[in-house]
Design a protein around this motif. Structure first.
Motif, PDB file in Angstrom:
ATOM      1  N   GLY A   1       0.225  23.390 -20.127  1.00 33.22           N
ATOM      2  CA  GLY A   1       0.737  22.227 -20.864  1.00 33.22           C
ATOM      3  C   GLY A   1       1.283  22.575 -22.236  1.00 33.22           C
ATOM      4  N   GLY A   2       1.030  21.672 -23.213  1.00 28.45           N
ATOM      5  CA  GLY A   2       1.473  21.891 -24.589  1.00 28.45           C
ATOM      6  C   GLY A   2       2.986  21.824 -24.732  1.00 28.45           C
TER       7      GLY A   2
ATOM      8  N   GLU B   1      -5.473  20.219 -21.475  1.00 27.65           N
ATOM      9  CA  GLU B   1      -4.196  20.605 -22.091  1.00 27.65           C
ATOM     10  C   GLU B   1      -4.395  21.752 -23.073  1.00 27.65           C
ATOM     11  N   CYS B   2      -3.537  22.694 -23.038  1.00 25.14           N
ATOM     12  CA  CYS B   2      -3.479  23.847 -23.960  1.00 25.14           C
ATOM     13  C   CYS B   2      -4.597  24.881 -23.731  1.00 25.14           C
TER      14      CYS B   2
ATOM     15  N   ASP C   1       0.400  16.522 -16.704  1.00 25.99           N
ATOM     16  CA  ASP C   1      -0.420  16.332 -17.897  1.00 25.99           C
ATOM     17  C   ASP C   1      -1.828  16.856 -17.597  1.00 25.99           C
ATOM     18  N   GLY C   2      -2.208  17.899 -18.322  1.00 18.91           N
ATOM     19  CA  GLY C   2      -3.513  18.532 -18.063  1.00 18.91           C
ATOM     20  C   GLY C   2      -4.692  17.771 -18.661  1.00 18.91           C
TER      21      GLY C   2
ATOM     22  N   GLY D   1      -5.679  12.924 -17.483  1.00 16.63           N
ATOM     23  CA  GLY D   1      -4.363  13.533 -17.260  1.00 16.63           C
ATOM     24  C   GLY D   1      -3.795  13.144 -15.909  1.00 16.63           C
TER      25      GLY D   1
END
Ligand code: F6P
Length: 403
Positions: free
Chosen positions: A228-229, A295-296, A290-291, A325
């Protein structure tokens, strides 16, 4: 059978894709050796009375002079269509709004005993409608108006048509089509319609001459296996983007659809710069999965810090939804909407490009290529190759190419 004749009567408000469908249908029928011609009321109006028919008042059902002129145009086209059929024509497409029952009854009675198929196009997606209106006001009839004025008067024209619009109901043979989704919403066929099998199949086929599905170049997050990110391209990623631009230099790519993310737009930039007329259109529909809470994070971190997430996803990757997500299963709708919008906006262009992400590109590919759901999250999406897709009624091509 080949000598049978068919009148197709298009129905729908302005800017609903009628003419696009009519012309693609004609091209396909002609390709199959069926003599087909379009009789378009708008074209005839512009030829005969270009000067005074762009203002909305002309379409006011209370404007008797306007009504009479439009009636005359419709009758002229019906007469021309009949002449064409008398001269060996096989399919005549009457392309006009034909939204009132009165107009349709008149058309039916003038065409006598011949078989008529009504095709109604509907599409109420606001974004697509706005884009279609912007495309419409490029026509010469709006040349003397400022853009805002042209949009205003065209929207008013649509409202006038709306006031007399009666969707198809009770006509002997008709199809109501969602022209954005290529989906048949209603179908009433009472007679044997010549060529109907191929017409119907055509209406529901996504026609894509050349679609290039590309993944963005390498990012800093890719190096660390983070998901993601909104990471930027690495130097290597930028080299990949330039190589991509060089590869496509000789092709015309008028539209490059991307996600909203930096990495996709950066990948698109060198292509846009190396083309004569090319625009980048970012769609949030093409944003990466979308994690959520992950995310990240890197896959390794997820495995260590959230083993339940890691194992649940492994057990059923397609249906698993990241907490707060998305999952593949929940992305399907939005990615499909992105595809629809991209195809619609780039109608008639030879080449279209989408620059997306790993999961998004899997969903895009699976839209065109049947894959069992459980295999979709594993489709191979490298960063130094792209997929070339062609899907028309009589050609399906799916090729992974190196750039
Ligand atoms: O690692 C790049 C990436 O695009 C992530 O942003 C995304 O979460 C992932 O790939 C999707 O791939 P998979 O579903 O295999 O984890």
């Amino acid at each position: 059978m080949e000598d049978e004749i068919l009148y197709i009567v298009m129905v729908g408000l302005p800017a609903r894709g009628k003419s696009t469908i009519a012309s693609k249908l004609r091209d396909n029928l002609i390709r199959d050796g069926i003599r087909t011609r379009i009789f378009n009321n708008g074209d005839l109006r512009r030829k005969l009375f270009l000067k005074d028919t762009s203002h909305s008042g002309f379409y006011d059902p209370k404007n008797r002079e306007g009504v009479a002129l439009r009636e005359k145009i419709a009758l002229t086209n019906i007469r021309r269509a009949k002449d064409y059929m008398g001269n060996n024509g096989q399919v005549a497409i009457l392309d006009a709004t034909n939204v009132s029952i009165k107009r349709r009854k008149k058309t039916t009675s003038l065409l006598g005993d011949h078989t008529i198929l009504f095709i109604e196009c509907v599409n109420e997606d606001k974004e697509i409608l706005e884009a279609s209106i912007l495309r419409k006001i490029n026509l010469p009839e709006f040349k003397h108006l400022r853009k805002e004025e042209a949009v205003r008067t065209f929207k008013e024209r649509i409202r006038y048509y709306q006031s007399i619009y009666k969707p198809l109901k009770g006509e002997r043979n008709f199809v109501r089509l969602d022209s954005l989704k290529n989906q048949i919403l209603a179908e009433e066929i009472a007679e044997d319609i010549p060529y109907y099998d191929r017409i119907r199949d055509f209406l529901v086929t996504d026609t894509v001459k050349n679609l290039f599905v590309v993944r963005h170049g390498e990012t800093y997050f890719n190096l660390e296996d983070r998901i993601g990110g909104d990471s930027a391209l690495t130097e290597n990623g930028k080299v990949q983007a330039r190589a991509l631009a060089a590869y496509f230099r000789k092709k015309r790519i008028p539209f490059i659809f991307t996600s909203n993310k930096k990495r996709c737009i950066q990948t698109a930039e060198p292509i846009r710069r190396s083309q004569k007329n090319s625009i980048i259109i970012p769609f949030e529909e093409f944003n990466e999965i979308d994690g959520g809470v992950c995310e990240c994070m890197s896959y390794e971190e997820i495995r260590k810090k959230m083993p339940h997430v890691y194992s649940a996803r492994r057990a059923d990757k397609y249906n698993y939804i990241y907490p707060a997500g998305e999952g593949y299963v929940s992305m399907k709708k939005r990615v499909e909407m992105g595809i629809r919008k991209a195809l619609y906006l780039s109608t008639n262009s030879e080449n279209i490009m989408i620059i997306g992400h790993r999961a998004v590109n899997r969903m895009i590919l699976s839209h065109f290529l049947y894959r069992r759901k459980e295999d979709v999250p594993f489709i191979y999406i490298p960063q130094d190759k792209f997929y070339h897709i062609v899907t028309t009624q009589n050609k399906k091509l799916f090729q992974l190419k190196k750039y």
